[in-house]
Design an enzyme around this catalytic site. Structure first.
Site, PDB file in Angstrom:
ATOM      1  N   MET A 278      26.446  51.293  58.202  1.00 27.81           N
ATOM      2  CA  MET A 278      25.702  52.241  57.365  1.00 27.81           C
ATOM      3  C   MET A 278      25.178  53.446  58.148  1.00 27.81           C
ATOM      4  O   MET A 278      23.976  53.718  58.179  1.00 27.81           O
ATOM      5  CB  MET A 278      24.558  51.516  56.658  1.00 27.81           C
ATOM      6  CG  MET A 278      25.040  50.456  55.681  1.00 27.81           C
ATOM      7  SD  MET A 278      23.790  49.231  55.249  1.00 27.81           S
ATOM      8  CE  MET A 278      23.786  48.168  56.693  1.00 27.81           C
TER       9      MET A 278
ATOM     10  N   PRO B 280      83.714  26.235  19.474  1.00 25.30           N
ATOM     11  CA  PRO B 280      85.129  25.854  19.267  1.00 25.30           C
ATOM     12  C   PRO B 280      85.779  25.323  20.533  1.00 25.30           C
ATOM     13  O   PRO B 280      86.764  24.585  20.466  1.00 25.30           O
ATOM     14  CB  PRO B 280      85.773  27.167  18.802  1.00 25.30           C
ATOM     15  CG  PRO B 280      84.863  28.256  19.267  1.00 25.30           C
ATOM     16  CD  PRO B 280      83.495  27.679  19.250  1.00 25.30           C
TER      17      PRO B 280
ATOM     18  N   LYS C 284      23.887  47.359  45.334  1.00 25.60           N
ATOM     19  CA  LYS C 284      23.028  48.349  45.982  1.00 25.60           C
ATOM     20  C   LYS C 284      23.930  49.471  46.477  1.00 25.60           C
ATOM     21  O   LYS C 284      24.978  49.230  47.053  1.00 25.60           O
ATOM     22  CB  LYS C 284      22.281  47.736  47.162  1.00 25.60           C
ATOM     23  CG  LYS C 284      21.401  46.561  46.781  1.00 25.60           C
ATOM     24  CD  LYS C 284      20.772  45.973  48.023  1.00 25.60           C
ATOM     25  CE  LYS C 284      19.930  44.758  47.675  1.00 25.60           C
ATOM     26  NZ  LYS C 284      18.840  45.082  46.767  1.00 25.60           N
TER      27      LYS C 284
ATOM     28  N   ILE D  76      26.142  39.098  58.102  1.00 26.79           N
ATOM     29  CA  ILE D  76      26.005  40.270  58.974  1.00 26.79           C
ATOM     30  C   ILE D  76      25.537  41.446  58.125  1.00 26.79           C
ATOM     31  O   ILE D  76      26.320  42.028  57.366  1.00 26.79           O
ATOM     32  CB  ILE D  76      27.328  40.610  59.688  1.00 26.79           C
ATOM     33  CG1 ILE D  76      27.812  39.424  60.528  1.00 26.79           C
ATOM     34  CG2 ILE D  76      27.160  41.842  60.567  1.00 26.79           C
ATOM     35  CD1 ILE D  76      29.143  39.652  61.211  1.00 26.79           C
TER      36      ILE D  76
ATOM     37  N   GLY E 248      30.199  42.069  49.771  1.00 26.59           N
ATOM     38  CA  GLY E 248      31.226  42.722  50.555  1.00 26.59           C
ATOM     39  C   GLY E 248      31.116  42.339  52.019  1.00 26.59           C
ATOM     40  O   GLY E 248      30.023  42.143  52.551  1.00 26.59           O
ATOM     41  N   GLY E 249      32.266  42.206  52.680  1.00 26.36           N
ATOM     42  CA  GLY E 249      32.263  41.862  54.108  1.00 26.36           C
ATOM     43  C   GLY E 249      31.849  40.430  54.356  1.00 26.36           C
ATOM     44  O   GLY E 249      32.227  39.503  53.649  1.00 26.36           O
TER      45      GLY E 249
ATOM     46  N   GLU F 251      79.699  27.648  30.835  1.00 31.32           N
ATOM     47  CA  GLU F 251      78.771  27.145  31.853  1.00 31.32           C
ATOM     48  C   GLU F 251      77.337  27.631  31.655  1.00 31.32           C
ATOM     49  O   GLU F 251      76.390  26.860  31.860  1.00 31.32           O
ATOM     50  CB  GLU F 251      79.279  27.522  33.245  1.00 31.32           C
ATOM     51  CG  GLU F 251      80.538  26.754  33.646  1.00 31.32           C
ATOM     52  CD  GLU F 251      80.969  27.062  35.071  1.00 31.32           C
ATOM     53  OE1 GLU F 251      80.273  27.865  35.740  1.00 31.32           O
ATOM     54  OE2 GLU F 251      81.988  26.513  35.512  1.00 31.32           O
TER      55      GLU F 251
ATOM     56  N   PRO G  85      36.216  43.012  53.627  1.00 37.91           N
ATOM     57  CA  PRO G  85      35.981  44.462  53.614  1.00 37.91           C
ATOM     58  C   PRO G  85      36.586  45.191  52.425  1.00 37.91           C
ATOM     59  O   PRO G  85      36.280  46.357  52.214  1.00 37.91           O
ATOM     60  CB  PRO G  85      36.635  44.923  54.918  1.00 37.91           C
ATOM     61  CG  PRO G  85      37.673  43.898  55.211  1.00 37.91           C
ATOM     62  CD  PRO G  85      37.115  42.600  54.719  1.00 37.91           C
TER      63      PRO G  85
ATOM     64  N   ASP H 143      28.344  42.789  44.319  1.00 36.43           N
ATOM     65  CA  ASP H 143      27.882  44.081  44.804  1.00 36.43           C
ATOM     66  C   ASP H 143      28.829  45.198  44.370  1.00 36.43           C
ATOM     67  O   ASP H 143      29.983  44.957  44.009  1.00 36.43           O
ATOM     68  CB  ASP H 143      27.804  44.079  46.338  1.00 36.43           C
ATOM     69  CG  ASP H 143      26.664  43.227  46.861  1.00 36.43           C
ATOM     70  OD1 ASP H 143      25.723  42.990  46.094  1.00 36.43           O
ATOM     71  OD2 ASP H 143      26.723  42.825  48.033  1.00 36.43           O
TER      72      ASP H 143
END
Length: 497
Positions: A412, A67, A297, A333, A328-329, A46, A252, A275
């Protein structure tokens, strides 16, 4: 998330970064063309029947030699899937292997299996001996069949059941209608080539095709679809050579938080300007052929000048490149998106934005708390603690930032945190107001610091001394009271220290 004021530190020029080396592969995934080619299957059980069916489906001329042959093989030989299947009831011989495209063996006897494998390798024929990985040059793996769209999954024999589970997951994600779209792509490719379109126009055609297939997977494409796709490309006129800029939010840090639209933008980019905060796992979603350039940065560290980044975006777009500015993020904003958008528009370069999961959203998910809990917060406010000169912004409204009914997120804050806390306390904020600082939110190295506003500076300093690193986000307000309750005794101890 770009750091305002970082340009006052050591300047650095945008630089191209090399694609990370491919990690080691247990098996090389290849798709072998077998249409009309002879393949030997030695064995009549099989497992051999399943391999014969698979090979016939790929168009091979299958020769089964054994066979004793099971009923499934006889039935399959009488009604093959695609390629013909011939059955020879006898033992295999070395001559049977000569000239075969592949050799597959199914043996219970170890010595016979080893002899078959050695004979195939001596003849230069790739060999697979079922359930004996050490004797195999290749394996079959699990298959998701939307032919001509085919997905193969391999665990290198380590966990076949896991491979089947992954296959089932992919089966659920790939609508059966993709088969018709993949076949249409195969049929239409010649017409696209004959039109003599530029490289950019051809890619635009197939990107539109893919978008349409993904949006309408449950119907078969029609000739009208092809005509509409060609019309869209022709309407662009000279535009296929014109470049563009897309500002993409990388989230994030956790690559699984990328949006589908962000992934599509990365996969269609010619150049990715990214970044420092963007992880390598996120860059892996970009086309391997795309040029990756670090334009990051770092607060109080080497940083690319914003004017240089703006100029580079426009220069690359004017060369006809599709530029992804990966941030990033959430780029809108505290990500300097406004400056970059304005520069592109002034230069006549098309620009769009793909939003990302913001750092506060990532923080809220990790804290498993609502920032706007209706029992505690009427307002959610974002503020940066980092002005162009690297100091605490002089025009902050500390009365608003001390509002008991608000949840405040501070971007920050690392260098200016003592000044921020001192001004908040002077403005009348409750010293016991719950506060949280999160380093490298959603990343493996994430560090959560729970404190009060009064104890926050000491708690963050201790966390940094203990090895916390990466971008820091501060959140405070009574909406965080349930989170803060988990660790307020430690916060009080930090304050006393």
């Amino acid at each position: 998330m770009a750091a305002p004021g970082a340009e006052s530190s050591s300047p650095r020029a945008p630089r191209e970064t090399r694609q990370a080396r491919m990690e080691a592969l247990a098996r090389l995934p290849v798709f072998f063309g077998l249409e009309g080619r002879r393949v030997l299957v030695a064995g009549g059980g099989e497992p051999a029947a399943w391999k014969a069916e698979l090979l016939s489906a790929a168009g091979a001329r299958v020769e089964v030699i054994a066979p004793a042959v099971c009923e499934d093989i006889w039935r399959l030989a009488g009604a093959p899937t695609h390629g013909p299947i011939a059955v020879h009831v006898r033992d295999w011989h070395g001559d049977d292997i000569e000239g075969a495209a592949l050799a597959i063996g199914d043996f219970e006897d170890t010595a016979e299996a080893e002899r078959f494998s050695a004979a195939a390798r001596a003849a230069g024929v790739p060999v697979n001996v079922i359930d004996r990985p050490a004797l195999c040059d290749f394996t079959f793996g699990a298959i998701v069949n939307r032919s001509p769209l085919v997905v193969g999954i391999s665990t290198d024999g380590a966990a076949p059941v896991f491979g089947q589970a992954v296959r089932a997951k992919i089966e659920a994600l790939l609508p059966s209608g993709f088969r018709a779209w993949a076949q249409a792509a195969k049929t239409w490719r010649a017409a696209v080539t004959e039109r003599g379109l530029s490289f950019h126009a051809r890619r635009a055609f197939w990107e539109r095709f893919a978008a349409k297939a993904l949006s309408e997977p449950h119907r078969a494409p029609e000739e009208a679809d092809r005509a509409a796709l060609f019309a869209a490309i022709e309407t662009q006129g000279a535009a296929p050579h014109g470049g563009s800029v897309v500002l993409v939010g990388a989230g994030p840090g956790d690559p699984e938080l990328l949006t589908l639209k962000a992934v599509r933008a990365l996969q269609s980019a010619d150049v990715v300007l990214y970044d420092d905060l963007v992880s390598g796992a996120i860059l892996d979603f970009a086309r391997r052929e795309a040029k990756k350039m670090l334009v990051g940065k770092t607060g109080y560290g080497p940083s690319c000048k914003q004017d240089d980044i703006n100029a580079l975006m426009v220069e690359l777009a004017r060369e006809g490149r599709r530029v992804v500015r990966l941030k990033g993020g959430e780029p809108m904003i505290f990500g300097r998106a406004g400056e970059e958008i304005a520069h592109c528009r002034a230069a006549g370069v098309p620009v769009e934005v793909v939003p990302g999961i913001s750092s506060p959203q990532g923080a809220a998910s990790r804290l498993v708390t609502s920032l706007t809990h209706r029992d505690h917060a009427r307002r959610l406010q974002f503020v940066t603690a980092h002005a162009r000169d690297g100091r605490l912004p002089a025009d902050l409204d500390f009365k608003a930032l001390s509002d008991k009914a608000a949840t405040t997120v501070v971007y920050m804050p690392r260098r200016t945190l003592p000044d921020l806390v001192r001004n908040l306390l002077a403005a009348g904020i409750e010293p016991a107001t719950p506060a949280v600082a999160i380093f490298s939110v959603t990343r493996p190295e994430e560090k959560v610091v729970i404190a009060t506003v009064a104890s926050l500076t000491v708690a963050v300093t201790r966390a940094v001394d203990a090895g916390a690193e990466g971008p820091c986000l501060v959140l405070y307000g009574h909406a965080l009271s349930e989170v803060a309750a988990q660790d307020l005794p430690q916060a009080a101890e930090a304050a006393r220290g």
